[in-house]
Design a protein around this motif. Structure first.
Motif, mmCIF file in Angstrom:
data_model
loop_
_atom_site.group_PDB
_atom_site.id
_atom_site.type_symbol
_atom_site.label_atom_id
_atom_site.label_comp_id
_atom_site.label_asym_id
_atom_site.label_seq_id
_atom_site.Cartn_x
_atom_site.Cartn_y
_atom_site.Cartn_z
ATOM 1 N N SER A 122 0.840 -1.208 0.000
ATOM 2 C CA SER A 122 0.000 0.000 0.000
ATOM 3 C C SER A 122 0.867 1.248 0.000
ATOM 4 O O SER A 122 1.834 1.319 0.753
ATOM 5 C CB SER A 122 -0.875 0.040 1.258
ATOM 6 N N LEU A 123 0.487 2.218 -0.860
ATOM 7 C CA LEU A 123 1.149 3.522 -0.845
ATOM 8 C C LEU A 123 0.121 4.530 -0.352
ATOM 9 O O LEU A 123 -0.880 4.770 -1.032
ATOM 10 C CB LEU A 123 1.548 3.906 -2.263
ATOM 11 N N VAL A 124 0.338 5.055 0.834
ATOM 12 C CA VAL A 124 -0.619 6.021 1.370
ATOM 13 C C VAL A 124 -0.116 7.410 1.002
ATOM 14 O O VAL A 124 0.880 7.877 1.536
ATOM 15 C CB VAL A 124 -0.716 5.884 2.909
ATOM 16 N N LEU A 125 -0.814 8.032 0.040
ATOM 17 C CA LEU A 125 -0.361 9.338 -0.438
ATOM 18 C C LEU A 125 -1.134 10.421 0.305
ATOM 19 O O LEU A 125 -2.313 10.654 0.020
ATOM 20 C CB LEU A 125 -0.595 9.436 -1.954
ATOM 21 N N ALA A 126 -0.479 11.049 1.283
ATOM 22 C CA ALA A 126 -1.118 12.130 2.035
ATOM 23 C C ALA A 126 -0.668 13.434 1.401
ATOM 24 O O ALA A 126 0.403 13.949 1.697
ATOM 25 C CB ALA A 126 -0.715 12.062 3.500
ATOM 26 N N ALA A 127 -1.512 13.932 0.493
ATOM 27 C CA ALA A 127 -1.097 15.084 -0.311
ATOM 28 C C ALA A 127 -1.453 16.377 0.407
ATOM 29 O O ALA A 127 -2.479 16.983 0.142
ATOM 30 C CB ALA A 127 -1.773 15.010 -1.675
ATOM 31 N N GLY A 128 -0.651 16.756 1.336
ATOM 32 C CA GLY A 128 -0.924 17.987 2.092
ATOM 33 C C GLY A 128 -1.712 17.653 3.333
ATOM 34 O O GLY A 128 -2.692 16.919 3.259
ATOM 35 N N LEU A 129 -1.240 18.141 4.469
ATOM 36 C CA LEU A 129 -1.972 17.856 5.698
ATOM 37 C C LEU A 129 -2.976 18.994 5.908
ATOM 38 O O LEU A 129 -2.758 19.891 6.705
ATOM 39 C CB LEU A 129 -1.022 17.751 6.891
ATOM 40 N N GLY A 130 -4.050 18.968 5.120
ATOM 41 C CA GLY A 130 -5.021 20.054 5.140
ATOM 42 C C GLY A 130 -5.824 20.091 6.419
ATOM 43 O O GLY A 130 -5.592 19.290 7.338
ATOM 44 N N PRO A 131 -6.784 21.000 6.456
ATOM 45 C CA PRO A 131 -7.552 21.201 7.692
ATOM 46 C C PRO A 131 -8.350 19.971 8.116
ATOM 47 O O PRO A 131 -8.713 19.852 9.271
ATOM 48 C CB PRO A 131 -8.489 22.367 7.333
ATOM 49 N N ASN A 132 -8.633 19.071 7.173
ATOM 50 C CA ASN A 132 -9.442 17.908 7.575
ATOM 51 C C ASN A 132 -8.630 16.768 8.179
ATOM 52 O O ASN A 132 -9.148 15.693 8.405
ATOM 53 C CB ASN A 132 -10.237 17.373 6.372
ATOM 54 N N LEU A 133 -7.356 17.014 8.368
ATOM 55 C CA LEU A 133 -6.561 15.975 9.034
ATOM 56 C C LEU A 133 -6.477 16.355 10.513
ATOM 57 O O LEU A 133 -5.674 17.202 10.901
ATOM 58 C CB LEU A 133 -5.171 15.882 8.432
#
Ligand SMILES: Nc1ncnc2c1ncn2[C@@H]1O[C@H](COP(=O)(O)OP(=O)(O)OP(=O)(O)O)[C@@H](O)[C@H]1O
Length: 934
Positions: free
Chosen positions: A256-267
């Motif tokens: 699995s590749l978990v791509l967290a593209a920017g830790l935006g406000p919903n994280l």
């Protein structure tokens, strides 16, 4: 001027040489001369100095230039080396791992990878030297490695480009089905994901997660996935999902590749915590986090970036759009700069959606499942009248393909399989063996299986408690050694000779000449099973002190065995070093083995195998693919094929079905190298003993299945085992007791252990294991209770076996010339005539002196010593060679036979279940007695 004035002026004096003006003139002239000279000197000195300075300057400049050239050259050389290494790594994978976005590979036919891709190119790394910049491909591991890309406010787009480039390449170059992307864009609208926001299943797991609920649920599911893999799939610390994809044993579970593209406000903080934890713990399970983080923003919930960076490659994109490699070695830190790539575009999107996703759905590269091929074939009814054959895979046109040996026209008597490590050779042998036992009943086929390499590949053919072996297998060598291999080959020669005799007798009685197995069956109606001898890494059985004998035996066997139905299949990683220095004998053996199989072999190996020049590889690159040739390498007989895969569970299932169908056989001989014979391996043979028998082990060969002597009362019937190795000796004597306790005819036997071993020595482990297993059937006495031995040893209803262990540790000394009774003198002297049989370990042969004169009367002698003269002295006959480590020579001084080399019995990891309902054991009988042992 002044001089001429003096000469011509009014002060002109008389014309004599030493008048004052003249002297003055001279003096002036001399002074002027001197001045001139000085000026000349000064000028030349200045010139010299100037020249030296110039020279020095030149020299320094040259040296500096040289040094700079040297360092530039070594930088270039190092860079070239790195470039070559990287290129080699990249070349092993498909073009998608490194080709530019504009490259035609993205539009061409799918270049399906055959192995897990190691690294992918992500960007370009510039290394600054004083005179130039060296550029190298910047690569990252394709699977399982975390990547954190931080960026300055001005570097957002290049940072996301980096992440997208990496994920796109990793996905595109992965083995189909081996990688899934989990795109998270908390708070974004997919704008940070580029083409990755619109990928179909099964390349992505369920689309982009953007809301808080979606992100949370996805991270929770991933954590559970990690937990499940750790607790139910992966075994041991060295096992990992990425490793399994690399060795082809992942069973279809994707990384699995978990791509967290920017830790935006919903994280939210909890989710971020989960993400951090995945990065820390997911690696073993093939879960990697790719996170793009704005360095200027506060991280949620006080999380520390450093925690995330601990297990990740870290790149930082600055406001100019270039990146630094933060996790690089410190020296590179200031000199290396990463040029961020453009984001992947429509060509890559088209490739992923229209080429890769359908391929993954179709399951390209999925193995050929042998069980499916076998399912349509009849089981248990095959006849080996003329041949032995079984389906092992698929030919290029999809039809099933068989390996076949026999004595029909155009059928090879035997074969050679060659394949480098990891090519699928062992898998092919397993497939063949299983397909054979499925097809034929045991009356039709006998198997002798030797794995000559250090490993446990063939362990599954040995019986284990609760898991009987298939009855076709007569001998199995797990980590077999050359002496055992020779024993098996010699046994086959005996079978061959026996069959020839049978043919002759039947010819005489029938009046018809019988030349082969088929004719014998036709005339007599009797079925003799065909014999197949399979040896993996067979070159190892043709080495060491038994090398000559092994080659000779093999030579005779392959030349003469055909008509008697004896066939061999030999496998190796390479033929290169086999039979070096024995050209003609090697040729004479190999000539007979016409079936040739090359799995993923290089052309030079194929040339050796087929004895012709082969210029190209003859396989598809996939594991288990190769070429089959039934005609000793004849060019027109090449058949490309893909071997079928039968995984360990399917094999177990198939063997269980065969045992249900055909039962099992007690005749199997199992060798675990020179480490002895596990009691559970020979439990069926022990159970078949007609009278109580002191079995010591198995012969280093095949028959009889066990070496032993019946426990019949008589003077001197007791065992002396001389062996230095404490653990092995205690193990052997303990296992002999266990072997007796498993014989139904010894159900009323008594067991006594005279335990003289110190409490805390590793050597007593097998004794403790066996006495615990014997439970109330055994009585243990120590040195202080030795006087009670005759009383204990005569209480059992049947024979009693008395093990004496650790004499060398005890102060016991049986008097030599004294008539005073001694329990050990009684044991060795009177005991055997009254069915009390001593089994005594001596650490050295002359330790028997401790037993007094009666000890010398014991006739069953075993010696594990390395000196054949000493051994000969002790066992009463000189053996042909010294016993190898872990074995001993056994000889019955009262018998007529020759010494036998024995693989000693040993308790093994697990003893078979003890016999239910045996008559009350000695322990029970003594339980109420006043002298009950402690
Ligand atoms: N026919 C096949 N189809 C698919 N996968 C295969 C096939 N044969 C082997 N493999 C995979 O390749 C891996 C290595 O196979 P195998 O152990 O048979 O190789 P080998 O040639 O015997 O190597 P070694 O000599 O190192 O033991 C196995 O884990 C298996 O999953």
């Amino acid at each position: 001027m002044r001089i001429s004035a003096l000469h011509n002026g009014p002060f002109r004096g008389p014309a004599v040489a030493d008048d004052g003006p003249t002297r003055l003139v001279h003096a002036v002239e001399a002074a002027e001369d001197a001045a001139r000279h000085l000026r000349t000197l000064a000028a030349s000195a200045a010139e010299r100095e100037r020249r030296r300075l110039v020279d020095d300057q030149h020299e320094i400049a040259t040296a500096a230039r040289r040094r700079q050239a040297r360092s530039t050259a070594s930088l270039f050389a190092a860079a070239d080396r790195v470039r070559l290494d990287i290129a080699e790594l990249l070349e092993r994978g498909p073009g998608y791992a490194h080709a530019g976005w504009e490259s035609p590979v993205w539009a061409e036919q799918y270049d399906e990878p055959v192995e897990a891709t190691q690294v992918v190119r992500v960007a370009t790394l510039g290394l600054a030297s004083p005179s130039s910049i060296v550029e190298l491909p910047f690569v990252l591991p394709a699977l399982g490695g975390n990547v954190v890309i931080t960026h300055a406010p001005g570097g957002t787009a290049p940072a996301h480009n980096l992440a997208q480039a990496f994920v796109t390449r990793a996905l595109a170059s992965a083995l189909p089905g081996s990688l899934r992307v989990h795109p998270l864009d908390p708070g974004g609208l997919g704008q940070n994901l580029g083409i990755l926001s619109r990928l179909p299943e099964p390349l992505v797991a369920g689309g982009v997660r953007a809301t808080h609920e979606e992100v949370s649920a996805e991270l929770r599911a991933l954590r559970e996935h990690v937990h499940r893999l750790n607790s139910q799939v992966l075994l041991g610390d060295d096992d990992s999902l990425v490793g399994r994809w690399q060795t082809g044993s992942a069973g279809g579970i994707p990384c699995s590749l978990v791509l967290a593209a920017g830790l935006g406000p919903n994280l939210v903080a909890d989710d971020a915590q989960q993400l951090w934890s995945l990065a820390r713990t997911g690696q073993r399970c093939g879960v990697a986090v790719i996170a793009v983080i704005d360095a200027g923003r506060q991280l949620p919930g006080g999380l520390a970036l450093t925690d995330l960076l601990e297990n990740a490659e870290h790149l930082h994109v600055d406001h100019e759009g270039g990146a630094t490699w933060e996790s690089s070695p410190p020296v590179l830190h200031h000199n290396a700069r990463i040029r961020c790539p453009n984001p992947p575009g429509s060509a890559q999107h088209r490739f992923l959606t229209t080429v890769l996703a359908p391929a993954v759905r179709r399951g390209v590269n999925r193995p050929v499942v042998l069980a499916d091929l076998l399912a349509t074939q009849p089981a248990g009814t095959g006849s080996t009248l003329t041949t032995v054959a079984a389906t092992v895979g698929q030919s290029a046109n999809g039809s099933p393909i068989e390996l076949r040996v026999g004595d029909d026209e155009d059928v090879a008597i035997g074969g050679i399989v060659v394949g480098p490590s990891g090519s699928g050779k062992t898998t092919l042998l397993h497939a063949f063996i299983h397909a054979l036992v499925r097809r034929y009943p045991p009356e039709e086929l006998e198997l002798y299986l030797l794995d000559m390499k250090a490993g446990v590949e063939f362990a599954e053919y040995a019986p284990r408690p609760g898991r009987p072996a298939v009855p076709h297998v007569r001998a199995v060598g797990i980590e077999a050694d050359a002496t055992f291999a020779l024993g098996v080959l010699s046994h086959l020669l005996t079978v061959d000779a026996g069959r020839k005799r049978l043919f002759k007798e039947a010819s005489v009685s029938s009046g018809r000449e019988i030349k082969n197995l088929a004719q014998y069956r036709e005339v007599t109606g009797e079925v003799l099973p065909r014999v197949l001898f399979v040896a993996d890494e067979f070159q190892l059985m043709l080495a060491g002190p038994t090398e000559d004998a092994a080659w000779d035996t093999l030579d005779v066997l392959v030349k003469q065995g055909r008509s008697q139905g004896i066939h061999v299949l030999l496998a190796t990683q390479s033929l290169n070093s086999v039979g070096a220095g024995r050209g003609s004998q090697k040729a004479s053996v190999f000539d007979q083995l016409e079936l040739r199989v090359g799995l993923r072999c290089k052309p030079d190996e194929l040339s050796l195998l087929f004895d012709r020049t082969v210029r190209d590889r003859l396989d598809t690159g996939r594991r288990g693919s190769g070429v089959l040739n039934q005609a000793r390498g004849d060019k027109d007989a090449d058949q490309l094929f893909q071997a079928g895969l039968l995984d360990a569970d399917e094999r177990q299932r198939l063997r269980t079905d065969v045992v249900i169908r055909d039962g099992s056989s007690p005749r199997i001989r199992v060798s675990r190298g020179s480490g002895g014979v596990d009691v559970s391996d020979v439990a069926p043979a022990l159970a078949a003993a007609a009278e109580p028998t002191i079995y010591l082990g198995a012969p280093v060969g095949v028959e009889p299945p066990l070496v032993g002597v019946p426990a019949r009362p008589g003077d001197g019937r007791g065992l002396l085992l001389a062996a230095r190795d404490e653990l092995r000796a205690v193990s052997t004597i303990s296992a002999v007791l266990a072997g007796l306790a498993l014989q139904p005819s010894a159900d009323d036997a008594g067991f006594v252990v005279v335990d003289l071993l110190p409490e805390r020595i590793p050597g007593r482990r097998p004794l403790d294991q066996v006495t615990e297993w014997l439970g109330r059937r055994v009585v243990t006495v120590g040195e202080d209770q030795l006087d009670l031995l005759p009383s204990f040893a005569t209480r059992a209803a049947g024979p009693t076996f008395v093990a004496v262990l650790g004499l060398q540790y005890a102060g016991i000394e049986v008097p030599y010339y004294d008539d005073e009774p001694h329990p050990l003198a009684w044991l060795c002297g009177t005991g055997p005539s009254t069915s009390v049989f001593p089994l005594i370990w001596l650490d050295t042969p002359d330790r028997h002196r401790k037993l007094g004169p009666h000890g010398e009367r014991l006739q069953l002698r075993a010696d594990a010593g390395a000196d054949i003269i000493d051994t000969g002295g002790f066992i009463g006959r000189r053996p042909p060679f010294a016993a190898s480590r872990g074995r001993f020579w056994f000889h019955d001084l009262a018998g007529t036979g020759e010494p036998v080399l024995v693989d000693p019995l040993q308790p093994g990891e697990q003893l078979p279940p003890s016999r239910p309902g045996v008559v009350a054991g000695l322990g029970e009988r003594l339980a109420g007695s006043s002298e009950a042992p402690r």
